[in-house]
Design a protein around this motif. Structure first.
Motif, PDB file in Angstrom:
ATOM      1  N   VAL A 144      47.874  37.582  39.525  1.00 48.03           N
ATOM      2  CA  VAL A 144      46.471  37.566  39.925  1.00 48.03           C
ATOM      3  C   VAL A 144      45.874  36.233  39.489  1.00 48.03           C
ATOM      4  N   GLY A 145      45.203  35.589  40.412  1.00 44.86           N
ATOM      5  CA  GLY A 145      44.607  34.302  40.066  1.00 44.86           C
ATOM      6  C   GLY A 145      45.687  33.249  39.899  1.00 44.86           C
ATOM      7  N   GLY A 146      45.577  32.474  38.856  1.00 49.08           N
ATOM      8  CA  GLY A 146      46.564  31.434  38.637  1.00 49.08           C
ATOM      9  C   GLY A 146      46.192  30.155  39.356  1.00 49.08           C
ATOM     10  N   THR A 147      46.862  29.101  38.995  1.00 49.09           N
ATOM     11  CA  THR A 147      46.594  27.793  39.575  1.00 49.09           C
ATOM     12  C   THR A 147      47.449  27.566  40.814  1.00 49.09           C
ATOM     13  N   ARG A 148      46.823  27.136  41.874  1.00 52.01           N
ATOM     14  CA  ARG A 148      47.558  26.873  43.105  1.00 52.01           C
ATOM     15  C   ARG A 148      48.065  25.434  43.116  1.00 52.01           C
ATOM     16  N   ARG A 149      49.354  25.306  43.298  1.00 53.11           N
ATOM     17  CA  ARG A 149      49.969  23.983  43.409  1.00 53.11           C
ATOM     18  C   ARG A 149      50.411  23.756  44.851  1.00 53.11           C
ATOM     19  N   THR A 150      50.190  22.565  45.342  1.00 51.33           N
ATOM     20  CA  THR A 150      50.545  22.236  46.724  1.00 51.33           C
ATOM     21  C   THR A 150      51.480  21.034  46.736  1.00 51.33           C
ATOM     22  N   LEU A 151      52.508  21.140  47.541  1.00 53.10           N
ATOM     23  CA  LEU A 151      53.463  20.051  47.717  1.00 53.10           C
ATOM     24  C   LEU A 151      53.594  19.786  49.212  1.00 53.10           C
ATOM     25  N   GLY A 152      53.525  18.544  49.605  1.00 58.72           N
ATOM     26  CA  GLY A 152      53.654  18.181  51.012  1.00 58.72           C
ATOM     27  C   GLY A 152      54.920  17.400  51.266  1.00 58.72           C
ATOM     28  N   PHE A 153      55.315  17.312  52.529  1.00 54.06           N
ATOM     29  CA  PHE A 153      56.520  16.566  52.867  1.00 54.06           C
ATOM     30  C   PHE A 153      56.450  16.069  54.304  1.00 54.06           C
ATOM     31  N   ALA A 154      57.214  15.049  54.571  1.00 55.24           N
ATOM     32  CA  ALA A 154      57.291  14.474  55.906  1.00 55.24           C
ATOM     33  C   ALA A 154      58.758  14.218  56.239  1.00 55.24           C
ATOM     34  N   SER A 155      59.162  14.640  57.425  1.00 56.48           N
ATOM     35  CA  SER A 155      60.520  14.406  57.910  1.00 56.48           C
ATOM     36  C   SER A 155      60.435  13.578  59.181  1.00 56.48           C
ATOM     37  N   ALA A 156      61.282  12.580  59.279  1.00 58.65           N
ATOM     38  CA  ALA A 156      61.224  11.655  60.408  1.00 58.65           C
ATOM     39  C   ALA A 156      62.437  11.827  61.318  1.00 58.65           C
ATOM     40  N   TYR A 157      62.177  11.748  62.617  1.00 57.94           N
ATOM     41  CA  TYR A 157      63.209  11.910  63.635  1.00 57.94           C
ATOM     42  C   TYR A 157      63.021  10.867  64.726  1.00 57.94           C
ATOM     43  N   GLN A 158      64.115  10.436  65.303  1.00 58.48           N
ATOM     44  CA  GLN A 158      63.995   9.663  66.526  1.00 58.48           C
ATOM     45  C   GLN A 158      63.564  10.600  67.648  1.00 58.48           C
ATOM     46  N   SER A 159      63.078  10.051  68.742  1.00 59.79           N
ATOM     47  CA  SER A 159      62.566  10.892  69.823  1.00 59.79           C
ATOM     48  C   SER A 159      63.654  11.773  70.429  1.00 59.79           C
ATOM     49  N   ASN A 160      64.920  11.404  70.228  1.00 62.82           N
ATOM     50  CA  ASN A 160      66.016  12.225  70.744  1.00 62.82           C
ATOM     51  C   ASN A 160      66.423  13.352  69.791  1.00 62.82           C
ATOM     52  N   GLY A 161      65.745  13.452  68.642  1.00 59.65           N
ATOM     53  CA  GLY A 161      66.010  14.520  67.694  1.00 59.65           C
ATOM     54  C   GLY A 161      66.913  14.142  66.538  1.00 59.65           C
ATOM     55  N   ALA A 162      67.440  12.925  66.522  1.00 63.87           N
ATOM     56  CA  ALA A 162      68.300  12.495  65.415  1.00 63.87           C
ATOM     57  C   ALA A 162      67.482  12.411  64.133  1.00 63.87           C
ATOM     58  N   PHE A 163      67.983  13.067  63.076  1.00 60.23           N
ATOM     59  CA  PHE A 163      67.283  13.089  61.789  1.00 60.23           C
ATOM     60  C   PHE A 163      67.401  11.736  61.115  1.00 60.23           C
ATOM     61  N   LEU A 164      66.295  11.279  60.497  1.00 60.80           N
ATOM     62  CA  LEU A 164      66.290   9.973  59.850  1.00 60.80           C
ATOM     63  C   LEU A 164      66.006  10.037  58.348  1.00 60.80           C
ATOM     64  N   TRP A 165      64.977  10.798  57.949  1.00 56.05           N
ATOM     65  CA  TRP A 165      64.502  10.626  56.580  1.00 56.05           C
ATOM     66  C   TRP A 165      63.630  11.803  56.166  1.00 56.05           C
ATOM     67  N   TYR A 166      63.683  12.135  54.879  1.00 57.55           N
ATOM     68  CA  TYR A 166      62.822  13.158  54.287  1.00 57.55           C
ATOM     69  C   TYR A 166      62.149  12.584  53.061  1.00 57.55           C
TER      70      TYR A 166
END
Length: 436
Positions: free
Chosen positions: A217-239
């Motif tokens: 109940v209650g508690g401190t809310r922690r938030t973590l964000g992230f970004a992943s990059a791809y070429q337009s053809n779907g090839a994964f590049l970076w996290y």
């Protein structure tokens, strides 16, 4: 009074299997890989030798050995000669086997040090559907996070899918292509991409976040964000990810940096980008807008378009001329100059369809129909499933990452295992899709 909108059918994506030859395509992933190998096999690769560690409870030995036989030597016409042949590798082997005494969480967590000592390229860890009922105490979440922290990619295999009579059973000839494609991607490979030579976008960045509130109940809310990059053809590049924070301003600043860094990484590896699309789920926030402003100032002539993708709405699209009631996939309905609906679900041959379209709204000068086409394309390069997804990988993978991070935070907070959330993903894994 009824309102009418114009609808168009987007181009159906097809898969490409050769970096140097754009004509090497196939609509079927398994057939394309079997005939031609993965997309990057014609390029110089530094991972043509691979060693695996198998991890499973002793009572599951026969299941694991059967899977190992199929993985290494092949299974049926869908995957005939094994991993080495399928992905055009030089050498592939299971070098180490770790048998566990039990199926409890502590036993799996204790095995992580043995996996690290084995020092193989990837760990293949067997879990069960029953473990899912344990919530964050499932070995899946803890082992996945601990190995990511250690810089070791992992592949989870659900043992129930291998057993006839199980409600989760899947014939191995269908399952194997999905599993090996994930393994190959985590080694650093690109199994297949989407063939779309006319796309004007250099880079697509998917943005997500994970929230966790400590305590019942209650508690401190922690938030973590992230970004992943791809070429337009779907090839994964970076996290890249932010640090977990309780400050909204800090979160936005860090997420802006992550988006900008993804574009900078692309510029270092390829060339200065000219067109970038940022996909955000639910809403576009200040971090995305700040990143756009910074990037357009940093790179001459760069155009950044922000795209808001949402499937949490009450709209449904049906086709009363078809027996299923579902519309065709790839339907594009523009409802305004900057918004519309993309039907990425619809009726499907091999997976359940959905009447829920993706609601799209954009900020930027890019052609909105081209954005819609890109969203539809990126549903077909979901390396966890050769038949694709109802959501583009920019959003689908963001959901997967959020689940892993959320459960890892609970595991750490409850003292189940020590996981440094701010450094959960070892830098060695930033350029491979470790979250698959």
């Amino acid at each position: 009074m009824p309102v009418q909108f114009h609808a168009e059918q987007l181009d159906t994506p097809t898969h490409r299997f050769d970096y140097t030859n754009p004509s090497v395509t196939n609509s079927n992933v398994g057939i394309g890989l079997g005939r031609n190998g993965p997309f990057d096999s014609s390029t110089a690769r530094d991972f043509t030798d691979a060693t695996f560690t198998f991890v499973y409870p002793e009572s599951w030995r026969s299941d694991a050995e059967g899977f190992e036989e199929a993985l290494i030597n092949g299974h049926s016409n869908y995957y005939p000669n094994g991993f080495k042949s399928f992905f055009r590798m030089d050498s592939v082997s299971v070098e180490n086997t770790i048998e566990l005494d039990d199926t409890d969480l502590d036993t799996y967590v204790d095995a992580v040090s043995d996996i690290q000592a084995a020092d193989d390229d990837l760990a293949i860890v067997f879990v069960s559907d029953e473990m899912r009922s344990r919530g964050y105490r499932s070995p899946y979440w803890a082992v996945k996070a601990l190995l990511a922290q250690a810089g070791i990619p992992s592949q989870m295999v659900l043992v129930d899918k291998l057993r006839r009579g199980s409600p989760h059973y899947v014939q191995l000839k269908y399952l194997i292509v999905n599993v090996v494609s994930q393994i190959y991607a985590k080694l650093g490979g690109t199994p297949w991409v989407i063939h779309r030579p006319r796309s004007s976008f250099d880079l697509v960045i998917g943005v997500g976040k994970s929230e966790y509130r400590s305590g019942r109940v209650g508690g401190t809310r922690r938030t973590l964000g992230f970004a992943s990059a791809y070429q337009s053809n779907g090839a994964f590049l970076w996290y890249d990810s932010t640090r977990a924070t309780t400050s909204r301003d800090s979160f936005n600043d860090q997420l802006t940096d992550s988006i900008v860094e993804a574009a900078e990484k692309y510029a270092q590896r390829e060339m200065d980008p000219e067109h970038i699309v940022v996909h955000s789920y639910k809403r576009i926030g200040p971090a995305e807008r700040d990143a756009r402003d910074r990037l357009e100032s940093q790179f001459d002539g760069l155009d950044v378009t922000l795209a808001h993708l949402n499937d949490s709405h009450d709209f449904r699209i049906y086709d009363d001329t078809h027996q299923s009631g579902l519309s065709k996939r790839g339907l594009w309905i523009q409802t305004g100059g900057d918004k519309g609906f993309v039907m990425t679900g619809g009726r499907r041959k091999y997976r359940p369809g959905s009447p829920v379209p993706i609601e799209l709204q954009v900020e930027g000068s890019a052609d909105i129909e081209e954005i819609a086409q890109g969203i539809y394309d990126l549903c077909s390069v979901y390396w966890k499933d050769q038949f694709g997804s109802n959501m583009p990988i920019t959003i689908k993978y963001a959901e997967d990452i959020a689940d892993i991070v959320k459960n890892a935070q609970k595991i750490d907070a409850e003292g189940v295992a020590s996981i440094d959330i701010d450094r959960m993903v070892n830098p060695r894994l930033r350029d491979v899709p470790w979250f698959l």
